[in-house]
Design a protein around this motif. Structure first.
Motif, short mmCIF file in Angstrom:
data_model
loop_
_atom_site.label_atom_id
_atom_site.label_comp_id
_atom_site.label_asym_id
_atom_site.label_seq_id
_atom_site.Cartn_x
_atom_site.Cartn_y
_atom_site.Cartn_z
N THR A 14 41.43 10.21 2.63
CA THR A 14 41.83 11.26 3.56
C THR A 14 40.75 11.54 4.59
O THR A 14 39.58 11.20 4.38
CB THR A 14 42.16 12.57 2.78
N MET A 15 41.15 12.13 5.70
CA MET A 15 40.22 12.70 6.67
C MET A 15 40.16 14.21 6.40
O MET A 15 41.13 14.79 5.91
CB MET A 15 40.71 12.47 8.10
N PHE A 16 39.05 14.83 6.74
CA PHE A 16 38.93 16.28 6.56
C PHE A 16 38.78 17.01 7.90
O PHE A 16 38.04 16.55 8.78
CB PHE A 16 37.71 16.63 5.71
N ASP B 283 45.84 7.71 6.81
CA ASP B 283 47.20 8.19 7.06
C ASP B 283 47.41 9.51 6.33
O ASP B 283 48.53 9.89 5.98
CB ASP B 283 48.25 7.16 6.65
N HIS B 284 46.28 10.23 6.11
CA HIS B 284 46.32 11.49 5.37
C HIS B 284 45.18 12.37 5.88
O HIS B 284 44.07 11.88 6.07
CB HIS B 284 46.12 11.19 3.88
N VAL B 285 45.50 13.62 6.13
CA VAL B 285 44.48 14.56 6.63
C VAL B 285 44.50 15.81 5.76
O VAL B 285 45.56 16.36 5.46
CB VAL B 285 44.76 14.94 8.11
N THR B 286 43.32 16.23 5.34
CA THR B 286 43.19 17.44 4.54
C THR B 286 42.57 18.55 5.39
O THR B 286 41.51 18.35 5.99
CB THR B 286 42.27 17.19 3.33
N VAL B 287 43.26 19.67 5.44
CA VAL B 287 42.72 20.83 6.16
C VAL B 287 42.15 21.79 5.14
O VAL B 287 42.83 22.19 4.19
CB VAL B 287 43.82 21.53 6.99
N SER B 288 40.87 22.11 5.30
CA SER B 288 40.28 23.06 4.37
C SER B 288 39.49 24.09 5.17
O SER B 288 39.43 24.04 6.40
CB SER B 288 39.39 22.34 3.36
N GLY B 289 38.89 25.02 4.47
CA GLY B 289 38.18 26.09 5.19
C GLY B 289 36.92 26.48 4.47
O GLY B 289 36.30 25.63 3.85
N GLY B 290 36.62 27.76 4.50
CA GLY B 290 37.38 28.86 5.03
C GLY B 290 38.82 28.95 4.49
O GLY B 290 39.17 28.30 3.53
N ALA C 105 47.45 17.61 3.75
CA ALA C 105 47.14 18.48 2.61
C ALA C 105 46.40 19.70 3.13
O ALA C 105 45.70 19.63 4.14
CB ALA C 105 46.27 17.73 1.60
N LEU C 106 46.57 20.81 2.45
CA LEU C 106 45.89 22.03 2.87
C LEU C 106 45.63 22.91 1.66
O LEU C 106 46.44 23.00 0.75
CB LEU C 106 46.74 22.78 3.91
N GLU C 107 44.45 23.52 1.65
CA GLU C 107 44.11 24.45 0.56
C GLU C 107 43.85 25.84 1.10
O GLU C 107 43.18 26.02 2.11
CB GLU C 107 42.87 23.94 -0.20
N THR C 108 44.41 26.82 0.39
CA THR C 108 44.19 28.23 0.73
C THR C 108 44.22 29.04 -0.55
O THR C 108 44.85 28.65 -1.53
CB THR C 108 45.27 28.74 1.70
#
Ligand code: SF4
Ligand code: SF4
Lengths: 242, 242
Positions: A25-27, A75-82, A105-108
């Protein structure tokens, strides 16, 4: 035009946690959080220490940078934070990534709902246990899961609780009992974010992982459960951006 | 009456590999394999060294033993081998476990099809790379995936390739290119099944894992891929029955 406060874009690397652990994945790491967890391992996203690194980017800018770095190797991107769930415009990025053939993908922590949650391919809700010092807003969390249910997207979501101690484990049991049909992940907490010796950290983390496995195995309240280490910390210690 | 040659029944512990890595599960290990992989880490299932431990059990016997050991602390059972796909009667055990409210995972190299494959909740097909010394029967493997497709069960299956060296990695790319829509896992091989010092082994395995991640990240032929360590070996070294 959409505008998303971004702190880091990097990859490809593997997802080190949760429902798609190991996934290439990319972040994209967004700035800003409504929580202040005592052990936050990305406090730089909200404590002001990295505020000069925050860039307001459009979805197009973000994709361009992902492509510049990752080329045809993702072919996959993970959004994280924050907490990326603070950002209404995230939906624009999610749509763009889908158009480009990427899964997202995303985490909250589950303190805020956004309509674009139902578009996320791997949505991790990680309510914070007592050791964080935060209070879970159960009404909000119920609401999020209700929305996902209505949209037929529960199978694209999971719950993840990071466990540092026995009180956290009790909390985890409550979460699992409240949402028994949602895929449930337990993860060892890394309470040693200052440790610079990777081997020492690796050993400590595996010992804690073993403890969490033991406690889970002996509980009949934790059956439909997956227990995972923090793969990133095992491999790369406390370094950022890998 | 069904009769299944069983070598080990143990748990609950975590699944250390593949599509449900970390899942709390019981293990049933069957005897017998049609392969002779050079690095087989369960050679005792087929090399005669444990032949006195093989018990012919009915599905009911197996469930009874699972329940005696695991009580109410499990709802998932993993069948491994050897190659459990040699056993026609496995379907009877799968049905019984489902009746008891358990999900069933099973791993096989994909050299043989059985009708009960379409009932498995987490089916791992792990064709063996060149370093094993074995030849893949692609016609068989195609056939298995065709049957799963027909039955609408591809989302309950995954492919896993264990990688020891560069030639294995090329093989993995071929497998992924042949079945691009099947969830695909890469796993580090443990070529050091004699190492008794757990810390040495742990360190070696993490280094190899890092190598496999690096090689995967730089390849545009390996995108929709998950790269995992062997969690059991990381935690418990080369011991059996944990
Ligand atoms: S919710 Fe996450 S980012 Fe926010 S403070 Fe807690 S751990 Fe840090
Ligand atoms: S297929 Fe599995 S059990 Fe059979 S020889 Fe190979 S590694 Fe061992």
């Amino acid at each position: 035009m959409s505008s998303i406060p971004v702190l880091e874009i990097f990859g490809p690397t593997i997802q080190g946690e949760g429902m798609v652990v190991g996934r290439k994945t990319m972040f994209v790491r967004t700035a800003g959080c409504d929580y202040r967890c005592s052990w936050c391992d990305s406090a730089f996203t909200w404590d002001g220490s990295a505020k000069d690194d925050i860039r307001k980017l459009s979805a197009e800018d973000i994709y361009e940078e992902l492509y510049t770095i990752g080329g045809d190797k993702f072919d996959h991107v993970t959004v994280s934070g924050g907490n990326p769930a603070l950002l209404k415009d995230m939906g624009i990025l999610v749509d763009l990534l889908h158009d480009k053939g990427c899964e997202v993908a995303l985490e909250t922590q589950g303190s805020r709902y956004q309509e674009w949650f139902t578009k996320i391919d791997d949505l991790t809700l990680s309510p914070k246990p007592p050791s964080s010092g935060m209070e879970t807003n159960w009404v909000k969390l119920d609401g999020i899961l209700h929305e996902l249910e209505q949209a037929g997207r529960v199978d694209k979501a999971s719950l993840k609780v990071v466990v540092f101690d026995e009180a956290d484990l009790e909390y985890a049991k409550d979460v699992h009992a409240r949402y028994p049909h949602v895929d449930f992940f337990l993860q060892v907490g890394n309470d040693d974010t200052e440790e610079q010796n990777d081997e020492v950290l690796m050993y400590k983390l595996l010992k804690k992982y073993e403890w969490l496995i033991e406690r889970t195995m002996e509980s009949d309240a934790l059956n439909r459960v997956r227990v995972l280490p923090q793969v990133h910390a095992l491999l790369w210690g406390n370094r950022r951006g890998v």
